[in-house]
Design an enzyme around this catalytic site. Structure first.
Site: not given
Lengths: 526, 526
Positions: B257, B294
Site C-alpha cells: 500500500e 491512507c
C-alpha cells in the site's frame, strides 16, 4: 508477395513494419510461403488506443453479449475446422489426428463455451454484499489485455483463441493478441473468425486485435504501457522474465507460465506393484506430442535399488523403440540439444538418445539421462534446466532422506506426482516427501502422469515462481482463470440505481452466486 | 542502556547490530529513552530459518488452533489496553481518546477475532471440488510472511498486530514483523503478548518474530529470500518501490500500500443542496488524525462557479479555525512541507496554511491549495504528489469535460468519491465522470468522505498501482485479505486419506462453504 495484414480497430491493414518473417514447416524445414510483418511501435500504439475505446464500450455491455460472442466464435471455429487443422499442422507438425482435430480443437471450443457460460452465470466475479454497511464489491474488467501465446498449443493457448483469450474476454476485457511466430497463419485465421463473430454479436470490433511480432523492446513497452490492464504470457523463461520485469516496474499485472520440470517421484512399492504399467505411462506421457507440453514429466525421482535400475533400462528401451517425433521449430530443436548439453555438463549421464533425430524435419532422438541424488545436490540449479521436448532426467536418490533433500532444492513447478503402492508399504516415505513437494508445485498428483490438464473448476495450471509469476492463480480452469484479468471494485454507499447489475439487490439472473452477509446465495437481497 | 531485544525463534535476545536508534515523542521532539537495534543480516537469516521450521509445523496445525491463538492474543491485548494506549500515544502523539483507546484498539482486536473466525470457518480458502474428475483445490499457506507496518496505525496495521499480520496467521503462515521505526516500543509490547499467546495455545514459538530495523539492502534481501513466502508492506512509496523491485525479481508475492490522493469530486448540485454539510464533512475528514490516513481526501475536484469559490473560502476558514494537530514524526513533518512545496512549484496556489504549525511538537499549519483544471493538466504528475498530513489540493475544472480530462490523468488510487444532489441535476455529469474514476480507484463512494474503512467482507482497501502493487487484492476486509497470503494447491487424483480436511468428502465443520461441481455448498460431498 505482400506481407499479411494485421487486425487493428476492426480493420485488416498493412502493418508499419521494417521487416517481415516467415514460419517454417517443421517436417521439411522449408519456409512457408506467407510473409508476416514485424510491427513498429506505431501499430502497438494504435492498437492500445483502439483497445481503450473498446474497453470503455465493453464495460456497458451485458455479460450475455460477451457470452454470445464467445459462443459464436466457437461455432465459427468448428465450421472451419478442416482449415484450422490443416494450417496448424503445416505450421507446427502436430499430428492432425488425434491431436489437432480430435483433441486440441474440441478443447478450444469447449473452453470458449465454458468461458461464455461463466460470463453469463457471473459467479466468477465473487460479488460480495454487506447489507449492514451498504458496501458491495465485485471483480470488474482490468482493461486491455495483451496475450502472448506459446508455440506448443496453436489452438488451446492461442493468442486469440486460447485459455487466456477466453478468460480475458469473459471478464469483459478487449484483447491485443501477439501471435506466436511459429504459427502466425493459424492465429490469423482465428482473428478472421473472431472479427466476424464480433460483427455477428454487435461487440466493438476492437475487442480482438492481432499483431504478429514486435521488436523485443516494443513488447516490453506494450506490457508496461499505461493504457494496458494486464498481460497473459506463456512461453520461454528468458523472454517471459524480460516482459515480467517491464510490467512489474510499471505496476501492471502479468500472468506468466515460464518453465517447469514437473518432478515425478516413483516409490519402490509402486515399482514392484505396477512396473510395466508405470513404464508405459511414463514413456507415453514423456513422448506424447514429442514431449512438448508445459507439464511434460522432465524429472523422475527414484530411490536407489535394483528395481529402479530395471526401470531406467526399461524406459531406455522404450525410448529407443519409440518413433522420434517432429519438434515444433528450429528454436525448439536447438534449445533441446542445448538443454541436454547443459544437463550432461552438470553431471547427468546419458542413458539413451541425445543424437540427431534423423529425417527431414526438426527432431532429436528420444533422450533419457540419469544422475545420482548426491550429484544432483552438487548442482541443483543447472540440473533443473527445463529441456522442452522428448527428454527426461532420472534422479536416483540413495534413500528417502536424500530424495527429500532433492525435493527441498526444487524450484517452483506446475506439477508434482508421487506414485506409491496400494498396499501401504510406501506410505511412510510418501508422508516424508509430500510436504516439500506440496509447497513447490501447483498441482499434486497421485499415481498418474501430469500431462493431462483437465479444464476443470478445480484445476490449477499454475505454481510458484518460476513456474508462473504468482502462485495464487491458474491459467486453466474456469471460473478461476477469469479472475486474473480483473480488478476488485468496491461500491461504498453508492446509490442503488448506479450499482452494476451484479451488486443490485435483485440477483441479475437468479443463478449468480453472491456472498451476501457472509453466506453464498443465489437469492435476492431482501 | 542496552538496546531492546529482538524476538527470534521464541526467544528474546540481543540483536546482532552495528547501530541503534531511538523513537521520538512527536509532541516534544525529544528522543524517547529506549534504544532499538538495527539488525544485521544474520538476525534476518536466523529468523527465516526459524520461520521455515514453524511454517512446516503450522501446516500440520488445525485451523481451530490458529484461531485460538488469534483469539487469545486479542484478549491479552485488551488486558493490557492501558499500557498499549500509553506507549502508542507517547510514540505517535495520536490522541488517547477517542482514537487509540476507543477506535484503533477495539478495531485491532476485532480484526484479530474476525480473522480467527474466518480461519475456523474456512470458507476463505475457496475449496473447490470436481467430483467427476476427482480434482480438488484449495488455497494453502504461502510460507513465512514479512510484514512491514506503517507509521500511522500503530495497532490496526502494526507489524505483529494489524490486518496483514492477522490475515497471514489466519491463512496458516508464520510472520516476521519489521517494526515501524516511529513506534518500536508499541510493536515490542505486541510481540511480548503474541509470544505468550503462542505458548498459551501451543503454536510454534517462531510463528511470530520481531526485528526493529534493518539496513535497506537487508530489507530487499529479506523480501526476496528463497525461504520467504511473501510480504505485506504499508508505507512510503519510495521505500515500497525498492522492496517491490527486489521481490519481483525473485518472483515473490509482495502486497503493497503505497500512496493515494483519494480524489473527491463535488458536483454543483450537491454544493447547492448541502453546502454546510459537505464543508463540515470535508474539513473533518481531512484534518482528523492530522490528516495522516491512507484514505485522506488529498484532492477535491470542483467545477468552476461561484458556489465552488464560496466552498474553497469556507474550507479555508475552517482550516484556519481548526486546531493544528501533531504529526507522527520528524520525517512526516518534513515530507509534508516538501510535498506542499512540490505542489506550489507545479502551479498550485495557496489558499491557507503552509506555515510552521507552532508549538513544541512536529506540526504544520492546516493547508489548502488550489489549481485550475487547465493548470493541473499541464503538470498532472507533480500535482498528484501525495501530501501525507493535514493538507489538500482543490482542482477547479472549467467544466465537466475538463473535469473528465483531470480524472483521465489520475494515477491509481485507493478511493474516489462523487458527491451529487438528490434531485438529479448532477446525474448527467455523474454518468460522465463515474467511468474514468471507477477504473482508477479500488473503492468508489457516493456522498461521503473516504476516511472510514470498515472491516467488512465487501471492503476494498486496495486499488490500481501505485495505490497498491496489484488491483485484485484488498488489505482490509475478511476473508478476502487472507487470500493474499496463500497459494493455490490442487490435488489431482490424490487418495482420499491424504487430502487436507478442507477437501475431503465430509465437510470438516459443516460451516465451510465449498464450490462443489460448480455450486457453493456447506454440505458433504456424496
Amino acid at each position: 508477395m505482400a506481407a499479411q495484414q494485421i487486425l487493428i480497430d476492426g480493420r485488416w491493414r498493412a502493418a508499419h513494419a521494417a521487416s517481415t518473417f516467415r514460419a517454417e514447416n517443421p517436417r521439411t524445414r522449408e519456409p512457408l510461403p506467407e510473409e508476416y510483418p514485424v510491427s513498429d511501435w506505431s501499430d502497438c500504439d494504435e492498437a492500445l488506443d483502439a483497445a481503450v475505446r473498446a474497453g470503455a464500450e465493453l464495460r456497458q455491455v451485458s455479460a450475455d453479449r460477451l457470452a454470445a460472442f464467445l459462443d459464436a466464435f466457437a461455432s465459427r471455429i468448428e465450421a472451419r475446422k478442416a482449415e484450422f487443422v490443416e494450417i496448424a499442422h503445416a505450421e507446427t507438425a502436430l499430428p492432425v489426428t488425434p491431436r489437432l482435430a480430435d483433441g486440441e480443437l474440441p478443447r478450444t471450443t469447449n473452453q470458449l463455451r465454458q468461458a461464455a457460460a461463466a460470463a453469463r452465470e457471473g459467479s466468477w466475479a465473487m460479488a460480495t454484499i454487506d447489507t449492514k454497511n451498504d458496501i458491495r464489491s465485485v471483480l470488474g474488467p482490468l482493461g486491455p489485455i495483451c496475450v502472448f501465446g506459446p508455440n506448443n498449443f496453436p489452438f488451446a493457448f492461442g493468442s486469440v483463441s486460447g485459455g487466456d483469450f477466453a478468460a480475458a474476454i469473459a471478464a469483459g476485457n478487449p484483447v491485443i493478441g501477439k501471435a506466436n511466430s511459429s504459427h502466425p497463419g493459424t492465429t490469423r485465421l482465428f482473428a478472421v473468425e473472431a472479427l466476424a463473430a464480433l460483427a455477428e454479436t454487435g461487440l466493438p470490433p476492437a475487442t480482438v486485435q492481432l499483431i504478429y511480432r514486435t521488436k523485443h523492446e516494443d513488447g516490453e513497452r506494450l506490457v508496461s504501457d499505461s493504457r494496458v490492464g494486464g498481460t497473459g504470457y506463456t512461453g520461454s523463461r528468458s523472454a517471459g522474465l524480460q516482459l515480467k520485469a517491464a510490467a512489474d516496474r510499471a505496476g501492471k499485472p502479468i500472468y506468466l507460465e515460464l518453465s517447469s520440470v514437473n518432478p515425478v517421484v516413483i516409490l519402490p512399492g509402486a515399482l514392484r506393484e505396477r512396473f510395466d504399467d508405470i513404464v508405459g505411462q511414463f514413456a507415453t506421457s514423456c513422448l506424447m506430442g514429442t514431449g512438448q507440453f508445459c507439464t511434460n514429466p522432465g524429472m523422475i525421482v527414484l530411490l536407489a535399488g535394483e528395481e529402479s535400475e530395471r526401470f531406467i533400462a526399461a524406459i531406455g528401451a522404450k525410448f529407443q523403440a519409440a518413433p522420434v517425433g517432429t519438434l515444433l521449430s528450429r528454436s525448439v530443436a536447438s534449445a533441446l540439444a542445448r538443454g541436454l548439453q547443459t544437463l550432461r555438463a552438470a553431471g547427468a549421464k546419458l542413458v539413451t538418445g541425445d543424437t540427431p533425430g534423423g529425417g527431414a524435419g526438426y527432431s532429436h532422438a528420444n533422450s533419457l539421462l540419469q544422475v545420482s541424488g548426491s550429484d544432483f545436490l552438487k548442482n541443483p540449479e543447472q540440473l533443473q534446466t527445463e529441456v522442452f521436448g522428448n527428454a527426461s532426467l532420472v534422479v536416483v536418490a540413495a534413500d528417502s532422506a536424500e530424495a527429500r533433500r532433492v525435493l527441498d532444492h526444487l524450484e517452483g513447478n506446475l506439477t508434482g506426482c508421487i506414485y506409491s503402492d496400494t498396499a501401504g508399504s510406501d506410505d511412510a516415505i510418501y508422508a516424508e516427501l509430500e510436504s516439500p513437494l506440496r509447497q513447490r508445485v501447483g498441482r499434486l498428483l497421485n499415481d498418474k502422469m501430469p500431462t493431462g490438464v483437465a479444464v476443470s473448476p478445480a484445476m490449477n495450471h499454475g505454481g510458484p515462481f518460476p513456474a508462473t509469476g504468482h502462485p495464487g492463480f491458474t491459467a486453466v480452469g474456469i471460473p478461476a482463470s477469469l479472475r486474473r484479468f480483473a480488478m476488485l471494485q468496491c461500491y461504498d454507499g453508492v446509490r442503488p440505481q448506479r450499482l452494476p447489475a451484479s451488486l443490485k439487490n435483485t440477483n441479475p439472473n437468479g443463478a449468480m452466486w453472491r456472498l451476501v452477509d457472509g453466506q453464498w446465495t443465489q437469492k435476492d437481497v431482501t
